[in-house]
Design a protein around this motif. Structure first.
Motif, mmCIF file in Angstrom:
data_model
loop_
_atom_site.group_PDB
_atom_site.id
_atom_site.type_symbol
_atom_site.label_atom_id
_atom_site.label_comp_id
_atom_site.label_asym_id
_atom_site.label_seq_id
_atom_site.Cartn_x
_atom_site.Cartn_y
_atom_site.Cartn_z
ATOM 1 N N ASN A 179 -0.611 9.667 -13.958
ATOM 2 C CA ASN A 179 -0.381 8.546 -14.866
ATOM 3 C C ASN A 179 1.094 8.161 -14.820
ATOM 4 O O ASN A 179 1.944 8.839 -15.385
ATOM 5 C CB ASN A 179 -0.797 8.932 -16.289
ATOM 6 N N LEU A 181 2.165 5.028 -15.781
ATOM 7 C CA LEU A 181 2.269 3.781 -16.522
ATOM 8 C C LEU A 181 3.374 3.833 -17.574
ATOM 9 O O LEU A 181 3.454 4.768 -18.369
ATOM 10 C CB LEU A 181 0.942 3.465 -17.214
ATOM 11 N N CYS A 239 -1.146 -2.923 -14.466
ATOM 12 C CA CYS A 239 -1.497 -1.743 -13.685
ATOM 13 C C CYS A 239 -2.165 -2.203 -12.407
ATOM 14 O O CYS A 239 -2.470 -3.392 -12.232
ATOM 15 C CB CYS A 239 -2.401 -0.800 -14.465
ATOM 16 N N ARG A 240 -2.418 -1.261 -11.521
ATOM 17 C CA ARG A 240 -3.017 -1.594 -10.240
ATOM 18 C C ARG A 240 -4.429 -1.037 -10.179
ATOM 19 O O ARG A 240 -4.672 0.128 -10.466
ATOM 20 C CB ARG A 240 -2.192 -1.012 -9.094
ATOM 21 N N SER A 241 -5.367 -1.867 -9.813
ATOM 22 C CA SER A 241 -6.749 -1.432 -9.613
ATOM 23 C C SER A 241 -7.152 -1.762 -8.193
ATOM 24 O O SER A 241 -6.423 -2.399 -7.445
ATOM 25 C CB SER A 241 -7.683 -2.141 -10.611
ATOM 26 N N ARG A 245 -4.198 -6.389 -8.797
ATOM 27 C CA ARG A 245 -3.576 -5.943 -10.041
ATOM 28 C C ARG A 245 -4.451 -6.281 -11.236
ATOM 29 O O ARG A 245 -5.297 -7.164 -11.170
ATOM 30 C CB ARG A 245 -2.179 -6.558 -10.188
ATOM 31 N N SER A 303 3.762 -0.744 -12.922
ATOM 32 C CA SER A 303 2.606 -1.483 -12.413
ATOM 33 C C SER A 303 1.972 -0.830 -11.222
ATOM 34 O O SER A 303 1.324 -1.493 -10.431
ATOM 35 C CB SER A 303 3.044 -2.914 -12.047
ATOM 36 N N CYS A 305 0.198 2.389 -11.352
ATOM 37 C CA CYS A 305 -0.767 3.443 -11.645
ATOM 38 C C CYS A 305 -2.194 2.913 -11.509
ATOM 39 O O CYS A 305 -2.537 1.879 -12.070
ATOM 40 C CB CYS A 305 -0.556 3.969 -13.082
ATOM 41 N N LYS A 306 -3.012 3.640 -10.778
ATOM 42 C CA LYS A 306 -4.400 3.228 -10.621
ATOM 43 C C LYS A 306 -5.198 3.563 -11.878
ATOM 44 O O LYS A 306 -4.950 4.555 -12.548
ATOM 45 C CB LYS A 306 -5.026 3.937 -9.417
#
Length: 310
Positions: A179, A181, A239-241, A245, A303, A305-306
């Motif tokens: 984590n 973030l 955050c990044r998925s 983003r 920005s 953290c998955k």
């Protein structure tokens, strides 16, 4: 036989630096290059002490254990008894891996049988030193990182209490070294909290808003929320998925309290990110940011953290 102190010191400086950086990587902790380099120099001086017979005690097993503990404290500082012992253990694992990788590489490139001569000597060149280090880095990155992360996560569950506007909610949180973030405003660490406990800690108006809207429309429909006090605490968390983003809805609580074996941690410098989903462990309602407890993995990348499970 001649011993060139400058050569020995430089080689040990390089190897100590590699070992300390790999230890930090395997443990998932942050580090400062200045402390790493100073510690690497101290470790090199410790190696040179072996040429003095009066200092032979430093190379006994207890002496090596004490020296290793001091090097870890110098490189990473004191965190807690549990974390410090874990770091020392990882330090030895990395050291053994690096030594084994170097020896394995030397025997791998050897073209003659090693037992045909009694006085067989393997010469360690700079090329072999680099290749052995590369092998060790690959092993630690591919194997130990995954193994240590799984072992670490199994033992890092904590009870936490989140407080806001007179409400409090007890949750089981997991210290998540992945984590990274942080909030955009004030660079506060973000704790990810599942929806159900979040509904218990926010006001009735805020809870109604969260349940009457889908998670992907929370940010677009914030004006529908009737709790202006809570809205003043709301922040957007980038955050990044997978595939690009994303944005999470977060709010600033009054306080979060985390109970550990060593101490109880209280802080208001935190942001609660509401996660409309479940974590891998159904017994876990929150992912605790490492900065709350030990400073693990404190890479301030707000920005990158998955999201869990992605």
């Amino acid at each position: 036989m001649s011993i060139y102190a400058d050569v020995v010191l430089f080689i040990n400086f390089v190897m100590n630096t590699i070992i300390l950086v790999l230890t930090a990587y395997a443990a998932g902790i942050s580090y400062k290059w200045k402390r790493i380099l100073v510690t690497a120099i101290v470790g090199g001086v410790y190696t040179l002490a072996g040429v003095f017979p009066d200092l032979a005690i430093l190379y006994s097993i207890p002496g090596k254990l004490v020296a290793s503990a001091l090097l870890i404290l110098l490189a990473f500082g004191y965190r807690s008894p549990k974390i410090t012992v874990t770091l020392i253990g990882i330090f030895f694992i990395v050291s053994f891996t690096l030594g084994g990788a170097l020896l394995g590489w030397l025997y791998f490139i050897q073209t003659e049988a090693p037992f045909l001569t009694v006085n067989h000597i393997i010469r360690l060149s700079w090329q072999n030193l680099v290749m052995g280090s590369v092998v060790a880095i690959i092993l630690i990155r591919v194997i130990y990182k995954k193994v240590l992360t799984k072992m670490y996560r199994k033992t890092t569950y904590y009870q936490a209490v989140i407080e806001y506007a007179g409400n409090s909610q007890a949750v089981t949180g997991m210290l998540d070294t992945g984590n990274g973030l942080f909030s955009l405003l004030g660079r506060k660490p973000v704790v990810l909290l599942t929806l159900q406990p979040a509904l218990q800690v926010v006001s009735t108006e805020a809870a109604d808003f969260l349940t009457s809207n889908s998670a992907d429309t929370w940010l677009m429909n914030l004006e529908q929320c009737k709790d202006s006090v809570w809205l003043a605490r709301v922040e957007v968390i980038p955050c990044r998925s997978v595939g690009g983003r994303d944005m999470l809805l977060g709010f600033r609580p009054d306080r979060i309290t985390v109970m550990t074996e060593e101490e109880t941690v209280n802080t208001s410098e935190v942001l609660i990110g509401i996660y409309d989903g479940e974590f891998n462990s159904r017994d876990c309602q929150a992912l605790l940011h490492p900065a709350l407890l030990t400073g693990l993995n404190m890479r301030k990348e707000a920005s990158t953290c998955k999201l869990p499970g992605q």
